[in-house]
Design an enzyme around this catalytic site. Structure first.
Site, PDB file in Angstrom:
ATOM      1  N   ASN A   1      10.235  -9.996  -0.780  1.00  0.00           N
ATOM      2  CA  ASN A   1      10.608 -10.381  -2.402  1.00  0.00           C
ATOM      3  C   ASN A   1      11.607  -9.487  -2.545  1.00  0.00           C
ATOM      4  O   ASN A   1      11.774  -8.513  -2.669  1.00  0.00           O
ATOM      5  CB  ASN A   1       9.243  -9.777  -3.074  1.00  0.00           C
TER       6      ASN A   1
ATOM      7  N   LYS B   1      13.122  -9.697  -5.537  1.00  0.00           N
ATOM      8  CA  LYS B   1      13.537  -9.492  -7.044  1.00  0.00           C
ATOM      9  C   LYS B   1      14.768  -9.898  -7.553  1.00  0.00           C
ATOM     10  O   LYS B   1      15.179 -10.865  -7.072  1.00  0.00           O
ATOM     11  CB  LYS B   1      13.045  -7.837  -7.143  1.00  0.00           C
TER      12      LYS B   1
ATOM     13  N   HIS C   1       2.998 -10.849  -9.864  1.00  0.00           N
ATOM     14  CA  HIS C   1       3.292  -9.496  -9.352  1.00  0.00           C
ATOM     15  C   HIS C   1       3.107  -8.366 -10.624  1.00  0.00           C
ATOM     16  O   HIS C   1       3.346  -9.032 -11.600  1.00  0.00           O
ATOM     17  CB  HIS C   1       4.779  -9.724  -9.063  1.00  0.00           C
TER      18      HIS C   1
ATOM     19  N   GLU D   1       4.974  -6.304 -11.567  1.00  0.00           N
ATOM     20  CA  GLU D   1       6.150  -6.097 -12.599  1.00  0.00           C
ATOM     21  C   GLU D   1       6.122  -7.225 -13.746  1.00  0.00           C
ATOM     22  O   GLU D   1       6.621  -6.982 -14.742  1.00  0.00           O
ATOM     23  CB  GLU D   1       7.709  -6.327 -11.852  1.00  0.00           C
TER      24      GLU D   1
ATOM     25  N   GLU E   1      -1.410  -5.098  -3.680  1.00  0.00           N
ATOM     26  CA  GLU E   1      -0.079  -4.320  -4.086  1.00  0.00           C
ATOM     27  C   GLU E   1      -0.474  -3.007  -5.011  1.00  0.00           C
ATOM     28  O   GLU E   1      -0.071  -3.198  -6.206  1.00  0.00           O
ATOM     29  CB  GLU E   1       1.058  -4.904  -4.499  1.00  0.00           C
TER      30      GLU E   1
ATOM     31  N   GLY F   1       7.867   0.477  -4.583  1.00  0.00           N
ATOM     32  CA  GLY F   1       9.119   0.938  -4.972  1.00  0.00           C
ATOM     33  C   GLY F   1       9.333   2.545  -5.113  1.00  0.00           C
ATOM     34  O   GLY F   1      10.016   2.888  -5.542  1.00  0.00           O
TER      35      GLY F   1
ATOM     36  N   SER G   1       6.005  -0.220  -0.673  1.00  0.00           N
ATOM     37  CA  SER G   1       6.801   0.645   0.035  1.00  0.00           C
ATOM     38  C   SER G   1       6.717   0.389   1.679  1.00  0.00           C
ATOM     39  O   SER G   1       6.572   1.522   2.484  1.00  0.00           O
ATOM     40  CB  SER G   1       6.648   2.188  -0.088  1.00  0.00           C
TER      41      SER G   1
HETATM   42  C1  PEP Z   1       7.276  -5.664  -4.152  1.00  0.00           C
HETATM   43  O1  PEP Z   1       8.116  -5.760  -4.836  1.00  0.00           O
HETATM   44  O2  PEP Z   1       6.241  -6.630  -3.963  1.00  0.00           O
HETATM   45  C2  PEP Z   1       7.300  -4.466  -3.134  1.00  0.00           C
HETATM   46  C3  PEP Z   1       5.968  -4.396  -2.545  1.00  0.00           C
HETATM   47  O3  PEP Z   1       8.181  -3.631  -3.279  1.00  0.00           O
HETATM   48  P1  PEP Z   1       8.659  -2.539  -2.507  1.00  0.00           P
HETATM   49  O4  PEP Z   1       8.331  -2.824  -0.875  1.00  0.00           O
HETATM   50  O5  PEP Z   1      10.068  -1.907  -2.541  1.00  0.00           O
HETATM   51  O6  PEP Z   1       7.455  -1.342  -2.666  1.00  0.00           O
END
Ligand code: PEP
Length: 251
Positions: A9, A11, A96, A98, A168, A174, A214
């Site tokens: 992803n 973003k 997601h 976010e 997630e 992040g 992460s």
């Molecule tokens: C994501 O944006 O779905 C995500 C898991 O980000 P990150 O791997 O940076 O934690």
């Protein structure tokens, strides 16, 4: 046997030229891969250019969001599932954290987006996960159960079979704080159990449940050894083709 999926992803990162460069570098690094599906989700503006670069490769295209109304219509600023199919997407990330956090997406809107994506022939990657506050309050399973049940409500088992779920935990996205393989496995097994209760064991057994939060080349292997972890949704570490390729080669 569930074929693992490693999805990146991107973003709101990468202009068109950089996006094209990233896949140009990624393609040879993963060209021999058959053990998992590889997916990248560039920003909307780069989808077409990236789609051209991916033609004939083993990398699939995803979008990061979709309008809840399919087809065409008066929805200024939105992009429909039909348009995502048209540009070459096979997958779309929906719900997601976010989007839930910054754009107020509700379970109900997420469910409508899933419906639109399915109608257009896309495979939704549905994100669920609890915040740190919710985990600390002992509510992680309650929250994830609510999100999963809302996402699946009213869907036929054959439709659910076309979904992927990404667990997630918001506190792991992040932040560099990944869930431990055991924490992730516990929640993935719980999600599979809930899906079985809703649409039956057969569909639940075939459902791919990805972990996100992460994920890095250093921690993917341990996560992938867990029986209910069927892949990863990778944010930050998917932006660099070498680190994403290392994640794809997780064994
Ligand atoms: C994501 O944006 O779905 C995500 C898991 O980000 P990150 O791997 O940076 O934690």
């Amino acid at each position: 046997m569930r074929k693992p999926v490693i999805a990146g992803n991107w973003k709101m990162y990468k202009l068109i030229a950089e996006a094209v460069q990233t896949v140009a570098e990624l393609k040879p690094l993963v060209a021999a891969v058959t053990h998992c599906e590889i997916v990248v989700a560039p920003p909307f503006t780069a989808l077409w250019a990236v789609a051209q670069r991916l033609e004939g490769s083993n990398i699939q295209l995803a979008a990061q969001d979709v309008c809840e109304m399919n087809g065409f219509g008066a929805r200024t600023g939105e992009i429909s599932a039909l348009m995502l199919r048209d540009v070459g997407c096979r997958y779309v990330i929906i719900g997601h954290s976010e989007r839930r956090q910054f754009y107020g997406e509700t379970d109900e809107l997420v469910r409508r987006k899933i419906g639109a994506a399915l109608e257009a022939g896309l495979n939704p990657i549905v994100c669920v996960g609890e915040t740190l506050q919710e985990r600390e309050a002992g509510m992680a399973e309650v929250i994830v159960k609510r999100q999963v049940e809302a996402a699946l409500s009213g869907l036929h088992p054959e439709e659910v079979a076309r979904l992927l779920i990404a667990y997630e935990p918001v506190w792991a996205i992040g932040t560099g704080h990944t869930a431990s393989p055991e924490q992730a496995q516990t929640m993935h097994a719980y999600i599979r159990q809930r899906v079985a209760a809703l649409v039956g064991e057969k569909v639940a057994d075939g459902l791919r449940i990805l972990y996100g939060g992460s994920v890095r080349p250093e921690n993917i292997r341990a996560l992938m050894t867990e029986p209910d972890i069927d892949g990863a949704l990778v944010g930050g570490a998917s932006l660099d083709p070498r680190s994403f390729s290392e994640i794809v080669h997780y064994f």
